[in-house]
Write an enzyme that holds these catalytic residues in place. Structure first.
Site, PDB file in Angstrom:
ATOM      1  N   LYS A 132     -10.506  -1.900   5.823  1.00 51.45           N
ATOM      2  CA  LYS A 132      -9.344  -1.593   6.658  1.00 51.45           C
ATOM      3  C   LYS A 132      -9.877  -1.100   8.006  1.00 51.45           C
ATOM      4  O   LYS A 132     -10.790  -0.270   8.027  1.00 51.45           O
ATOM      5  CB  LYS A 132      -8.535  -0.502   5.956  1.00 51.45           C
TER       6      LYS A 132
ATOM      7  N   ARG B  68       1.233  10.361   0.394  1.00 51.67           N
ATOM      8  CA  ARG B  68       1.533  11.406   1.385  1.00 51.67           C
ATOM      9  C   ARG B  68       2.744  12.220   1.020  1.00 51.67           C
ATOM     10  O   ARG B  68       3.163  13.076   1.787  1.00 51.67           O
ATOM     11  CB  ARG B  68       1.820  10.768   2.750  1.00 51.67           C
TER      12      ARG B  68
ATOM     13  N   GLU C  80       0.894  -1.176   0.000  1.00 49.13           N
ATOM     14  CA  GLU C  80       0.000   0.000   0.000  1.00 49.13           C
ATOM     15  C   GLU C  80       0.924   1.215   0.000  1.00 49.13           C
ATOM     16  O   GLU C  80       1.571   1.509   0.997  1.00 49.13           O
ATOM     17  CB  GLU C  80      -0.893   0.000   1.252  1.00 49.13           C
TER      18      GLU C  80
END
Ligand code: 3PG
Length: 208
Positions: free
Chosen positions: A129, A45, A41
């Site tokens: 998640k 950011r 993943e």
């Protein structure tokens, strides 16, 4: 198919990877694959995250690379365009979820409450998640919500380590866990790919 159930079966741990310098992207992905972890993943950011995503998607076919930290429909579009194999959001809104479901790739929405779990179920997804796992209640919380919603498979992420992962993995409603501990910033910046492979090897062995 938008449900991410099959994505969660690829590895006992999904490494949550943040890359500043796109030159590190391919070696990090190869190091994880060498250690037996075939999924990433990649968080959106950093300024060049989409460049890193594209490089991994095109140059490391043995890794299933998804985009994480999706907060807006625009980020979801850009990630899909860059080659993301799946999309992960830390939380969920009906608008973002609806948009992501239209992109034709698996979606792993972040949830932290039973109401959010129910909202995602209404959209037809059973893989979610659980974030931030450690602070939102840990394994006890997941065990408790397994009673009313046993059909949901979770990937708890946030505050998990090699030492605490087994507390989650033993639960029937946990398919895998996520965590950033496989790619420490110090190792990435030192080009210490052997360390990343070693961390991946330990993680891959968690459920063998
Ligand atoms: C995430 O985005 O999933 C988290 O930042 C990962 O959490 P961790 O750094 O505690 O593993």
């Amino acid at each position: 198919m938008a449900d991410a159930t099959r994505i969660l079966q690829l590895s006992p741990v999904i490494p949550v990877v943040t890359i500043d310098d796109p030159q590190h992207a391919v070696p990090v992905a190869r190091a994880l694959a060498d250690g037996g972890v075939g999924i990433i993943e990649l968080t959106l950011r950093t300024a060049n995250a989409l460049t890193s995503l594209k490089l991994i998607a095109s140059e490391v076919p043995e890794i299933c690379v998804g985009a994480g930290t999706i907060l807006t429909p625009g980020q979801a579009d850009a990630a899909a365009e860059a080659g993301a194999a799946f999309l992960v959001s830390p939380g969920v809104t009906p608008g973002l979820l609806q948009h992501m479901l239209g992109l034709g790739i698996p979606v792993l929405p972040g949830v932290a409450t039973v109401g959010e779990v129910m909202m995602v179920l209404e959209h037809g997804l059973k893989a979610m998640k659980f974030f931030p796992a450690g602070s939102a209640g840990g394994p006890d919380y997941l065990a408790a919500i397994g009673a009313p919603v046993p059909q949901v498979q979770f990937c708890p992420t946030g505050g998990i380590s090699l030492a605490t992962a087994p507390d989650y993995l033993k639960l029937p409603n946990v398919a895998c866990v996520g965590g950033s501990w496989l790619t420490p910033r110090t190792a990435v910046e030192a080009n210490d790919w052997d360390r990343i492979s070693a961390l991946a090897r330990e993680a891959a062995a968690l459920r063998s």
